[in-house]
Design an enzyme around this catalytic site. Structure first.
Site, PDB file in Angstrom:
ATOM      1  N   ASP A 151       0.786  -1.249   0.000  1.00  0.00           N
ATOM      2  CA  ASP A 151       0.000   0.000   0.000  1.00  0.00           C
ATOM      3  C   ASP A 151       0.817   1.299   0.000  1.00  0.00           C
ATOM      4  OD1 ASP A 151      -1.929  -1.926   0.209  1.00  0.00           O
ATOM      5  OD2 ASP A 151      -2.732  -1.265   2.131  1.00  0.00           O
TER       6      ASP A 151
ATOM      7  N   LYS B 187      -6.661  -4.764  -3.150  1.00  0.00           N
ATOM      8  CA  LYS B 187      -7.275  -5.490  -2.034  1.00  0.00           C
ATOM      9  C   LYS B 187      -8.312  -4.618  -1.330  1.00  0.00           C
ATOM     10  CE  LYS B 187      -3.508  -4.398   1.213  1.00  0.00           C
ATOM     11  NZ  LYS B 187      -4.265  -3.568   2.151  1.00  0.00           N
TER      12      LYS B 187
ATOM     13  N   CYS C 188      -2.183  -2.593   7.695  1.00  0.00           N
ATOM     14  CA  CYS C 188      -2.176  -3.518   6.557  1.00  0.00           C
ATOM     15  C   CYS C 188      -0.953  -4.430   6.525  1.00  0.00           C
ATOM     16  CB  CYS C 188      -2.326  -2.738   5.260  1.00  0.00           C
ATOM     17  SG  CYS C 188      -3.981  -2.015   5.130  1.00  0.00           S
TER      18      CYS C 188
HETATM   19  C1  C5J Z   1      -3.090   0.566   5.515  1.00  0.00           C
HETATM   20  C2  C5J Z   1      -4.806   1.817   6.658  1.00  0.00           C
HETATM   21  N1  C5J Z   1      -2.596   0.367   4.318  1.00  0.00           N
HETATM   22  N2  C5J Z   1      -4.014   2.189   7.659  1.00  0.00           N
HETATM   23  N3  C5J Z   1      -4.344   1.106   5.600  1.00  0.00           N
HETATM   24  O1  C5J Z   1      -2.437   0.321   6.519  1.00  0.00           O
HETATM   25  O2  C5J Z   1      -5.982   2.130   6.659  1.00  0.00           O
END
Ligand code: C5J
Length: 221
Positions: A24, A129, A162
């Protein structure tokens, strides 16, 4: 095989069976005006890991090892975004609402894309995702099986959300998981530390942790 002096004990690294998962590293989490910033977070903390993450990606690419990128995002009609997810966070700017980089966390919008400095090369896998974990509702598991991957190196953001969720999913599926500590970050330093402590505790109950330099040196061994 190479030995990495990892936490909580040596990690026996078999690069031929390994893949890197970069979680991400999207504009919505890392750039001003994105989802992360609208939740009141200081995105500069996440920007600081970009050079180390780039070195880790370069090490995998140079060795011809798989690099897999993930993006947390949803279908434009939000059919894969449960209300329980959408109705939390910042009530004035929710997932799917128009933001400064297009609709927040929606596939195909500028904000959902990966930052330029870490952009996937043609041919690298990009997994979209809908959840925090990269195995949930994605083809990742099948793809790793097909490639014969048994060890996963993790980088990306955020450590305790994540990244941690995906590492736990991977651990339950039998992968040996190694987190690159300087290629992952949280908006909250204490959460990053706690996540790494939790995952490496109890004899690597979720996995191991090492620095980018240690991992790249081991690939080159
Ligand atoms: C991720 C989030 N990628 N913190 N998303 O950690 O909402």
């Amino acid at each position: 095989m190479a030995t990495i002096k990892a936490r909580p004990f040596d990690f026996t690294f078999a690069p031929e069976n390994a893949a890197l998962i970069v979680i991400d590293m999207q504009r919505d989490f890392i750039e001003p005006g994105g989802f992360g910033a609208t939740l009141g977070n200081d995105v500069t903390r996440l920007q600081a890991i970009v050079p180390a993450t780039a070195r880790l990606i370069a090490g995998f690419r140079k060795a011809g090892l798989p690099v897999i990128h993930t993006r947390e995002c949803h279908a434009p009609d939000l059919s894969d975004c449960p209300p329980a997810k959408r109705t939390r966070g910042n009530p004035s700017l929710r997932i799917g609402d128009p933001g400064t980089m297009g609709r927040i966390l929606i596939a195909g919008e500028a904000g959902a894309d990966i930052i330029q400095a870490l952009y996937p090369l043609p041919g690298e896998t990009v997994i979209d995702k809908p959840g925090k974990g990269a195995f949930y509702a994605t083809p990742l598991g099948e793809m790793l099986k097909e490639k014969g991957v048994r060890q996963l190196v993790f980088a990306g953001v955020t450590t305790e959300v994540c990244v941690q969720t995906t590492m736990r999913e991977a651990n339950d599926r039998g992968y040996e998981c190694l987190l690159a500590t300087d290629a992952t970050e949280s908006y909250f330093p204490e959460f990053k530390k706690a996540a790494i402590d939790m995952m490496t505790a109890q004899g690597a109950i979720v996995g191991w942790a090492a620095t980018v330099d240690q991992i790249v040196e081991a690939i080159d061994d």
